[in-house]
Scaffold this motif. Structure first.
Motif, PDB file in Angstrom:
ATOM      1  N   ASP A 240      38.189  24.443  43.229  1.00  0.00           N
ATOM      2  CA  ASP A 240      37.857  23.702  42.015  1.00  0.00           C
ATOM      3  C   ASP A 240      38.346  24.453  40.781  1.00  0.00           C
ATOM      4  N   SER A 241      38.471  23.749  39.685  1.00  0.00           N
ATOM      5  CA  SER A 241      38.941  24.374  38.446  1.00  0.00           C
ATOM      6  C   SER A 241      37.823  25.213  37.826  1.00  0.00           C
ATOM      7  N   VAL A 242      38.245  26.197  37.062  1.00  0.00           N
ATOM      8  CA  VAL A 242      37.316  27.084  36.361  1.00  0.00           C
ATOM      9  C   VAL A 242      37.567  26.936  34.869  1.00  0.00           C
ATOM     10  N   LYS A 243      36.498  26.809  34.114  1.00  0.00           N
ATOM     11  CA  LYS A 243      36.633  26.660  32.667  1.00  0.00           C
ATOM     12  C   LYS A 243      37.344  27.875  32.086  1.00  0.00           C
TER      13      LYS A 243
ATOM     14  N   THR B  60      34.031  46.782  48.957  1.00  0.00           N
ATOM     15  CA  THR B  60      34.759  46.372  47.758  1.00  0.00           C
ATOM     16  C   THR B  60      35.984  45.595  48.215  1.00  0.00           C
ATOM     17  N   VAL B  61      36.082  44.360  47.776  1.00  0.00           N
ATOM     18  CA  VAL B  61      37.140  43.462  48.241  1.00  0.00           C
ATOM     19  C   VAL B  61      38.098  43.170  47.093  1.00  0.00           C
ATOM     20  N   PHE B  62      39.354  43.619  47.229  1.00  0.00           N
ATOM     21  CA  PHE B  62      40.389  43.217  46.279  1.00  0.00           C
ATOM     22  C   PHE B  62      40.815  41.813  46.706  1.00  0.00           C
ATOM     23  N   THR B  63      40.594  40.851  45.823  1.00  0.00           N
ATOM     24  CA  THR B  63      40.735  39.453  46.189  1.00  0.00           C
ATOM     25  C   THR B  63      41.545  38.684  45.168  1.00  0.00           C
ATOM     26  N   ASP B  64      42.064  37.546  45.591  1.00  0.00           N
ATOM     27  CA  ASP B  64      42.541  36.551  44.644  1.00  0.00           C
ATOM     28  C   ASP B  64      41.890  35.221  45.006  1.00  0.00           C
ATOM     29  N   THR B  65      42.141  34.195  44.256  1.00  0.00           N
ATOM     30  CA  THR B  65      41.407  32.951  44.437  1.00  0.00           C
ATOM     31  C   THR B  65      42.132  31.941  45.308  1.00  0.00           C
ATOM     32  N   ASP B  66      43.373  32.219  45.682  1.00  0.00           N
ATOM     33  CA  ASP B  66      44.185  31.219  46.378  1.00  0.00           C
ATOM     34  C   ASP B  66      44.387  31.485  47.862  1.00  0.00           C
TER      35      ASP B  66
ATOM     36  N   GLU C  69      51.462  37.421  35.654  1.00  0.00           N
ATOM     37  CA  GLU C  69      52.009  36.292  34.901  1.00  0.00           C
ATOM     38  C   GLU C  69      51.764  34.961  35.599  1.00  0.00           C
ATOM     39  N   THR C  70      50.894  34.939  36.592  1.00  0.00           N
ATOM     40  CA  THR C  70      50.675  33.743  37.385  1.00  0.00           C
ATOM     41  C   THR C  70      49.432  32.974  36.924  1.00  0.00           C
ATOM     42  N   GLU C  71      49.352  31.738  37.367  1.00  0.00           N
ATOM     43  CA  GLU C  71      48.176  30.912  37.100  1.00  0.00           C
ATOM     44  C   GLU C  71      46.944  31.517  37.762  1.00  0.00           C
ATOM     45  N   THR C  72      47.139  32.127  38.935  1.00  0.00           N
ATOM     46  CA  THR C  72      46.022  32.778  39.621  1.00  0.00           C
ATOM     47  C   THR C  72      45.431  33.883  38.761  1.00  0.00           C
ATOM     48  N   ALA C  73      46.288  34.673  38.130  1.00  0.00           N
ATOM     49  CA  ALA C  73      45.800  35.762  37.269  1.00  0.00           C
ATOM     50  C   ALA C  73      44.987  35.190  36.115  1.00  0.00           C
ATOM     51  N   ARG C  74      45.460  34.093  35.536  1.00  0.00           N
ATOM     52  CA  ARG C  74      44.729  33.489  34.415  1.00  0.00           C
ATOM     53  C   ARG C  74      43.378  32.923  34.887  1.00  0.00           C
ATOM     54  N   THR C  75      43.367  32.364  36.087  1.00  0.00           N
ATOM     55  CA  THR C  75      42.101  31.878  36.639  1.00  0.00           C
ATOM     56  C   THR C  75      41.124  33.041  36.832  1.00  0.00           C
TER      57      THR C  75
ATOM     58  N   THR D 262      32.876  31.237  43.032  1.00  0.00           N
ATOM     59  CA  THR D 262      32.678  30.290  44.125  1.00  0.00           C
ATOM     60  C   THR D 262      33.452  28.998  43.879  1.00  0.00           C
ATOM     61  N   ARG D 263      33.450  28.503  42.649  1.00  0.00           N
ATOM     62  CA  ARG D 263      34.215  27.296  42.323  1.00  0.00           C
ATOM     63  C   ARG D 263      35.702  27.516  42.621  1.00  0.00           C
ATOM     64  N   ALA D 264      36.219  28.640  42.181  1.00  0.00           N
ATOM     65  CA  ALA D 264      37.641  28.918  42.386  1.00  0.00           C
ATOM     66  C   ALA D 264      37.964  29.037  43.873  1.00  0.00           C
TER      67      ALA D 264
END
Length: 239
Positions: A185-188, A120-126, A158-164, A179-181
């Motif tokens: 790449d942007s995510v819809k 189990t990986v606690f991850t972010d996209t950045d 409150e970050t853009e990463t959280a919204r992504t 995978t896009r993130a």
């Protein structure tokens, strides 16, 4: 002889229990600390005179019988040939249970065709190492390791990463969105009743301080990136 054996067992059982007064005093003292998690259990500690307090997150504290003193730290057993961190062993078990309680439906999962282990990986996209780990998902899957992602936007909710990440968890194809993130790449944008904030809170409770935070099946934490082959080896050995 049999009577003495049964009597001895009963005495040992009684000794292993926590008196109602002691538990009440310990819980009252812990309430003053405003802990960020519920108390799961109070039990005797490996050291005489101390009690072990397990939080729902799996983390441990220790307390005196009257609750006047609360201790945060590790207990080591040095009586054998090799020292053992008894606190780490107990916490890993509790943390493993807390993480395994996350519903599969609330994680982004990359399954292995023939699953032999899971992480189990606690991850972010950045974060760079999160992205590097993601490029090795296919290799991990081929080695029999299922990868389960939990959300941990390390900069906060409150970050853009959280919204992504909220959009990823709400996407029709979560794997593709992840995978896009991870590729930059942007995510819809999408909204739903997502578990990102809940998983972020759980990550903080179980000791996640950065990403990727990789938990093996038995609750042991690998705090950072590890190449797929080495990671799979540890995952297979720690279920």
């Amino acid at each position: 002889m049999r009577f003495r054996y049964v009597a001895g067992c009963l005495l040992a059982l009684c000794a292993a229990q926590v008196s109602a007064d002691a538990e009440k005093a310990i819980r009252a003292s812990l309430d003053k600390l405003n802990l960020s998690g519920e108390i799961k259990a109070v039990s005797p500690a490996p050291v005489d005179g101390l009690y072990q307090v397990q939080l729902e997150s799996g983390r441990l504290l220790y307390a005196s019988e009257n609750g006047d003193h609360i201790i945060q730290g590790a207990i080591f057993d040095v009586s054998g040939a090799q020292p053992r961190n008894l606190t780490a062993e107990a916490e890993a078990k509790g943390i493993g249970e807390a993480i395994d309680a996350i519903p599969r439906s609330e994680m982004v999962i990359f399954p292995a065709a023939e699953r032999k282990a899971h992480i189990t990986v606690f991850t972010d996209t950045d974060c760079g190492y999160c992205r590097k780990l993601h490029t090795e998902i296919d290799e991990l899957n081929e080695l029999g390791v299922e990868v389960r992602y939990a959300a941990f936007p390390r900069g906060g909710m409150e970050t853009e990463t959280a919204r992504t990440m909220q959009s990823i968890w709400c996407a029709k194809d979560q794997q593709a969105a992840m995978t896009r993130a991870k590729q930059g790449d942007s995510v819809k944008e999408a909204t739903c009743d997502d578990p990102v904030a809940k998983q972020f809170a759980l990550g903080r409770q179980v000791g996640v301080q950065g990403t990727p935070a990789i938990f093996l099946g038995n609750g042991v934490l690998i705090p950072g990136y590890k190449p797929a082959a080495a990671l799979a080896k540890e995952a297979l050995a720690n279920q």
